[in-house]
Design a protein around this motif. Structure first.
Motif, PDB file in Angstrom:
ATOM      1  N   UNK A  35       0.804  -1.222   0.000  1.00 26.45           N
ATOM      2  CA  UNK A  35       0.000   0.000   0.000  1.00 26.45           C
ATOM      3  C   UNK A  35       0.839   1.275   0.000  1.00 26.45           C
ATOM      4  N   UNK A  36       2.156   1.146   0.127  1.00 32.39           N
ATOM      5  CA  UNK A  36       2.995   2.343   0.221  1.00 32.39           C
ATOM      6  C   UNK A  36       3.345   2.905  -1.150  1.00 32.39           C
ATOM      7  N   UNK A  37       3.063   2.140  -2.208  1.00 31.21           N
ATOM      8  CA  UNK A  37       3.353   2.586  -3.568  1.00 31.21           C
ATOM      9  C   UNK A  37       2.051   2.698  -4.349  1.00 31.21           C
ATOM     10  N   UNK A  38       1.854   3.812  -5.039  1.00 31.83           N
ATOM     11  CA  UNK A  38       0.701   3.969  -5.912  1.00 31.83           C
ATOM     12  C   UNK A  38       1.065   3.414  -7.285  1.00 31.83           C
ATOM     13  N   UNK A  39       0.219   2.540  -7.811  1.00 31.46           N
ATOM     14  CA  UNK A  39       0.480   1.878  -9.083  1.00 31.46           C
ATOM     15  C   UNK A  39      -0.556   2.327 -10.108  1.00 31.46           C
ATOM     16  N   UNK A  40      -0.068   2.697 -11.274  1.00 31.57           N
ATOM     17  CA  UNK A  40      -0.909   3.246 -12.332  1.00 31.57           C
ATOM     18  C   UNK A  40      -0.570   2.567 -13.645  1.00 31.57           C
ATOM     19  N   UNK A  41      -1.590   2.225 -14.432  1.00 30.25           N
ATOM     20  CA  UNK A  41      -1.358   1.707 -15.773  1.00 30.25           C
ATOM     21  C   UNK A  41      -2.124   2.547 -16.787  1.00 30.25           C
ATOM     22  N   UNK A  42      -1.493   2.768 -17.945  1.00 33.58           N
ATOM     23  CA  UNK A  42      -2.054   3.644 -18.971  1.00 33.58           C
ATOM     24  C   UNK A  42      -2.084   2.909 -20.305  1.00 33.58           C
ATOM     25  N   UNK A  43      -3.199   2.246 -20.612  1.00 32.31           N
ATOM     26  CA  UNK A  43      -3.348   1.571 -21.898  1.00 32.31           C
ATOM     27  C   UNK A  43      -3.791   2.557 -22.978  1.00 32.31           C
ATOM     28  N   UNK A  44      -3.957   2.063 -24.194  1.00 33.14           N
ATOM     29  CA  UNK A  44      -4.504   2.909 -25.247  1.00 33.14           C
ATOM     30  C   UNK A  44      -5.953   3.271 -24.916  1.00 33.14           C
TER      31      UNK A  44
END
Length: 259
Positions: A35-44
């Motif tokens: 929970x200490x890292x924010x994870x983001x993914x950016x697809x098309x």
């Protein structure tokens, strides 16, 4: 000192099919544990709905790779910030070096896009960075300052409250070359100082990501630097195991960065 949460953002670029992006999103969502890292993914853009269906109830955040500066109208092929909000996006990558070079987006347009997406409630990831020629000519500070100043001029320092900056040395994107941790830190410090000179609190709270061929084996050394708050990950984000290893590297450095 402000405690800045690390952000690891995966830029999937123009890659994937419906089935492959769903599989990748499932693997990432299943592997995010800290929970200490924010994870983001950016697809098309065309894959946003499919990916939202996977990560909507997970810790993984969803973002887009680009956005129009227009709200609506006769802009064939464009996607508006409001449309991205409808698909669950929270972030938008803006001013990526590929957009600047291939699509001739200048810093004024990138600044306009930043302000537009902020009005829609989204957080821009403002990409800045120099080419190899500019670095060798000793123009790093001039180039970075110009890219930041375009937004400072358009929206003032308050526009950096709801914003992430990503430093991407153009010469290190997709080339396998990486700025040394010390080289990257020097530019990250420059970015923070530039914003802090207008407002110290905003500058201190600003998250600045590194985006230049980050991999599992160099991530920890980069993220341990005082002003590097995570990464904008390209090629390694297309492999779930590699991407998750980078997320774990970021988690391992929380609280250990140099003061």
């Amino acid at each position: 000192m402000v405690n800045r949460q690390p952000l690891i953002a995966g830029n999937w670029k123009l890659n994937g099919s419906r089935s492959s992006v769903v599989a990748l999103a499932k693997a990432v969502a299943a592997g995010v544990t800290s929970p200490v890292v924010e994870v983001l993914i950016c697809p098309t853009s065309v894959h946003l709905a499919d990916v939202l269906g996977v990560v909507g109830n997970s810790p993984v955040h969803l973002g887009a790779q680009n956005c129009s500066d227009a709200i609506s109208g006769a802009f064939t092929g464009e996607v508006s910030a409001e449309m991205l909000v409808e698909f669950g996006c929270e972030y938008v990558i803006l001013g990526h070096s590929e957009r600047r070079a291939m699509f001739h987006e200048d810093s004024a347009l990138v600044a306009a896009k930043c302000l537009t997406v902020q009005k829609a409630g989204l957080t821009p990831i403002l990409c800045v960075g120099e080419t190899l020629e500019q670095r060798e000519a000793g123009q790093v500070e001039e180039v970075i300052a110009g890219q930041l100043d375009a937004l400072l001029d358009a929206g003032g320092v308050d526009s950096f409250r709801q914003l992430v900056v990503a430093y991407e040395p153009v010469w290190a994107i997709g080339t396998g070359k990486t700025a040394s941790p010390e080289e990257a830190q020097a530019v990250h410090a420059l970015i923070r100082e530039r914003i802090s000179s207008h407002d110290a609190a905003i500058g201190e709270a600003l998250r600045v990501l590194y985006g230049g061929s980050v991999k599992a084996d160099n991530a920890a050394s980069l993220f341990s630097q005082a002003d590097i708050d995570g990464g904008l990950i390209g090629g390694a984000a297309l492999d779930a195991a590699s991407f998750l290893a980078i997320c774990e590297a970021a988690a391992s450095t929380v609280g250990s960065s140099a003061a």
